[in-house]
Design a protein around this motif. Sequence first.
Motif, PDB file in Angstrom:
ATOM      1  N   MET A 155      42.630  75.517  10.676  1.00 29.95           N
ATOM      2  CA  MET A 155      42.960  75.466  12.104  1.00 29.95           C
ATOM      3  C   MET A 155      43.039  76.826  12.741  1.00 29.95           C
ATOM      4  SD  MET A 155      45.180  72.667  14.094  1.00 29.95           S
ATOM      5  CE  MET A 155      46.755  73.288  13.968  1.00 29.95           C
ATOM      6  N   VAL A 164      54.618  69.715   9.400  1.00 25.07           N
ATOM      7  CA  VAL A 164      54.352  70.937   9.752  1.00 25.07           C
ATOM      8  C   VAL A 164      55.298  71.304  10.809  1.00 25.07           C
ATOM      9  CG1 VAL A 164      51.917  70.829   9.559  1.00 25.07           C
ATOM     10  CG2 VAL A 164      52.901  69.590  11.703  1.00 25.07           C
ATOM     11  N   ARG A 185      40.797  65.241  13.334  1.00 18.81           N
ATOM     12  CA  ARG A 185      40.978  66.045  12.218  1.00 18.81           C
ATOM     13  C   ARG A 185      40.986  65.248  10.929  1.00 18.81           C
ATOM     14  NH1 ARG A 185      45.178  68.174   9.312  1.00 18.81           N
ATOM     15  NH2 ARG A 185      44.723  70.032   8.110  1.00 18.81           N
ATOM     16  N   ALA A 209      48.302  75.237   4.762  1.00 17.60           N
ATOM     17  CA  ALA A 209      47.042  75.634   4.707  1.00 17.60           C
ATOM     18  C   ALA A 209      46.166  75.255   3.490  1.00 17.60           C
ATOM     19  CB  ALA A 209      46.540  77.200   5.131  1.00 17.60           C
ATOM     20  N   GLY A 210      45.168  74.968   3.478  1.00 13.26           N
ATOM     21  CA  GLY A 210      44.411  74.191   2.390  1.00 13.26           C
ATOM     22  C   GLY A 210      44.814  73.016   1.679  1.00 13.26           C
ATOM     23  N   THR A 211      45.339  72.299   2.514  1.00 16.05           N
ATOM     24  CA  THR A 211      45.508  70.675   2.294  1.00 16.05           C
ATOM     25  C   THR A 211      44.534  70.005   2.013  1.00 16.05           C
ATOM     26  OG1 THR A 211      45.807  70.062   4.642  1.00 16.05           O
ATOM     27  CG2 THR A 211      47.624  70.929   3.699  1.00 16.05           C
ATOM     28  N   ARG A 212      43.188  70.053   2.533  1.00 22.40           N
ATOM     29  CA  ARG A 212      42.140  69.226   2.347  1.00 22.40           C
ATOM     30  C   ARG A 212      41.859  69.280   0.804  1.00 22.40           C
ATOM     31  NH1 ARG A 212      38.271  70.450   6.989  1.00 22.40           N
ATOM     32  NH2 ARG A 212      40.309  70.946   7.635  1.00 22.40           N
ATOM     33  N   ASP A 240      45.081  81.406   7.646  1.00 23.39           N
ATOM     34  CA  ASP A 240      44.174  80.311   8.241  1.00 23.39           C
ATOM     35  C   ASP A 240      44.305  80.282   9.753  1.00 23.39           C
ATOM     36  OD1 ASP A 240      43.735  77.443   9.192  1.00 23.39           O
ATOM     37  OD2 ASP A 240      43.171  77.297   7.266  1.00 23.39           O
TER      38      ASP A 240
END
Length: 248
Positions: A1, A88, A99, A136-139, A183
């Motif tokens: 994001m 978060v 999302r 960040a990078g969770t997917r 990110d």
Amino acid sequence: MRLGTPSDIKLIDENGLRVDGRTPEQLRPIKIQTDVLNRADGSAYIEWGGGNKIMVAVYGPREAYPRHTQDIERAIVKARYNMAAFSVDERKKPGPDRRSVEISKVISEALQAAILVEQFPRAQIDVFIEVLQADAGTRIAGLTAASVALAAAGVPMRDLVVGGCTAGKVDGQIVLDLCREEDNFGQADLPMAILARSGKVVLIQMDGDLTTEEFDRATSMILNATKRINQIQREALQGKYIAEQGGE
Ligand code: UDP
């Protein structure tokens, strides 16, 4: 994001190090543990850096329900990516949003490419990805753990693992495995996932802009990192099988 770059945020210091002290090509530490949930057919817990904590539960293959969703030729893979409200800084409103629907879709498709879905007509395989803490990078972390959970569940796979990483551009430099500040305030991010054996790309998305040279550099950094990530995935699974055989 991405939130755009405020001019007062410096993401790379005079020594070429990043906000969390890493070099441009350095991954955050990754830990994966299998079989953490008793009621799932397969499960995995991943910590990617200190900031990402994600639990994955796999159910199936089982008869797809409702029936009209069944595919007579193959199993359908339904991944559901969900971020906990407390994962978060700013409380995340519970429930699906644009999302999470998008991420669930791209992860489902990546996993579908790895699983031997044609062996299970009319079935569905459910993959629940619960993000407990995000940085960040969770997917990609979720997909990497999901692949381990599927293998731990004994779901037949074309390729043992699908794993990946994100690269991006911060302060004009290409770096691997973006943390949240990078990110949010960097100029581009590029998550990508690859089937370990065939090298087939099963997920690629891009936010921001890169020149073709930068894109090539980012993807080759990711390819390199994926070898290391696949190794961590295999070690997690080997640990599981050694434990099943009564070893350490
Ligand atoms: N994020 C957040 N609130 C949200 C969505 C995302 O704070 O509602 C943060 C979170 O740390 C996430 C990061 O922004 O990991 C990057 O989100 P992105 O959409 O790029 O996905 P990701 O990199 O996690 O796959």
